[in-house]
Enzyme design. Structure first.
Site, PDB file in Angstrom:
ATOM      1  N   LYS A 220       2.121  -2.280   7.058  1.00 52.84           N
ATOM      2  CA  LYS A 220       2.486  -2.027   5.665  1.00 52.84           C
ATOM      3  C   LYS A 220       3.927  -1.522   5.557  1.00 52.84           C
ATOM      4  CE  LYS A 220      -1.279  -3.447   3.741  1.00 52.84           C
ATOM      5  NZ  LYS A 220      -1.282  -4.662   2.910  1.00 52.84           N
TER       6      LYS A 220
ATOM      7  N   TYR B  36      -2.547  -0.741  10.411  1.00 50.80           N
ATOM      8  CA  TYR B  36      -2.348  -0.804   8.968  1.00 50.80           C
ATOM      9  C   TYR B  36      -1.052  -0.105   8.578  1.00 50.80           C
ATOM     10  CZ  TYR B  36      -3.820  -0.945   4.031  1.00 50.80           C
ATOM     11  OH  TYR B  36      -3.914  -1.201   2.679  1.00 50.80           O
TER      12      TYR B  36
ATOM     13  N   SER C  51       0.862  -1.175   0.000  1.00 52.92           N
ATOM     14  CA  SER C  51       0.000   0.000   0.000  1.00 52.92           C
ATOM     15  C   SER C  51       0.896   1.221   0.000  1.00 52.92           C
ATOM     16  CB  SER C  51      -0.887   0.022   1.253  1.00 52.92           C
ATOM     17  OG  SER C  51      -1.533   1.276   1.409  1.00 52.92           O
TER      18      SER C  51
END
Length: 270
Positions: A160, A156, A143
């Protein structure tokens, strides 16, 4: 690497980017595509769709929990048995936890197992055969949050970043032994993660979002060029440069963006 006549494994392939990748590889002439997902029925549906789109491609579906090392090894073994070898492994499955310090230890562990350990399990499963051949491609769906950050989700953002760190290590360690590594780092992609299953979610990344098919096309281009960073949103590279050029200024800008998101979307960033 050209994907024609290559064999490919795609995890998280029942929906979204994974589904688009499976179809794109098959249509580009891949010899075999393994479609893996925790959702067995969804994986089977995508396998049928992929087979119909590319009748000459050998396709199979397998239910896989990517957080389980043994399950990922079993997937790799089955793909190798059917295809003879795995040329490209797309470690695509991922989740989000929309929390900050209120995320529980269990939630942190779950997202760590899927967003980070799944890539490690995949590499451990497939790397020995790739190194033995002196050829292979490992593709991580990460991402832009791994290069920048994620407003509204500490788990997150952290996982990531870790996923990119692992991919960098793979490239450094195995790049001179014939192994190629790429990270797909989009911003908003028009999937259930962004919009919700019923389109109920609102967030700032929806503006400027791209389709999973756009991501898949960018991925095949990136693989052909053997680029480490695959950026379906090219502007992410400029944001990343600005971050490196003046970290404090970038952080101030991100705080302003967070305030805007809080006002407009109640902190829901994706």
């Amino acid at each position: 690497m050209q994907v024609k006549d290559k064999t490919v494994v795609v995890t998280g392939a029942a929906t979204g980017i994974g589904r688009a990748l499976a179809l794109a590889f098959a249509r580009a002439g891949a010899r075999g595509v393994a479609i893996a997902d925790l959702n067995a029925a969804g994986a089977a549906e995508v396998a049928a769709e992929t087979q119909a789109a590319a009748p000459g491609c050998q396709v199979f579906a397998q239910a896989v929990d990517v957080s389980d090392a043994a399950a990922v090894q079993a997937l790799t073994d089955e793909a190798t048995r059917r295809f003879g070898q795995v040329d490209v492994f797309c470690s695509n499955a991922g989740i989000i936890v929309r929390k900050g310090l209120d995320a529980s230890a269990e939630e942190w562990q779950r997202i760590w197992d899927i967003n980070v350990m799944a890539h490690i399990h995949a590499a451990k499963a497939v790397m020995p055969q790739m190194v033995a051949r002196g050829d292979g491609y490992f593709v991580n769906t990460v991402s832009a949050a791994g290069l920048l950050s994620q407003i509204g989700s500490a788990p997150y953002a952290v996982t990531k970043h870790a996923a990119i760190g692992f991919a960098e290590w793979l490239s450094i360690t195995y790049g001179d032994r014939g192994i190629k590594v790429s990270c797909i780092c989009p911003q908003g992609v028009q999937t259930n993660m962004l919009f919700g299953e019923k389109g109920e979610r609102k967030g700032f990344l929806q503006e400027g979002s791209v389709t999973p098919e756009h991501v898949a096309a960018a991925t095949l281009e990136g693989i052909a060029d053997e680029r480490f960073l695959i950026l379906p949103h090219p502007e992410v590279l400029e944001y990343y440069r600005r971050k490196g050029q003046d970290y404090d200024r970038w952080l101030r800008g991100m705080r302003r963006l967070q305030e805007k998101v809080m006002q407009e979307f109640g902190g829901i960033a994706v």
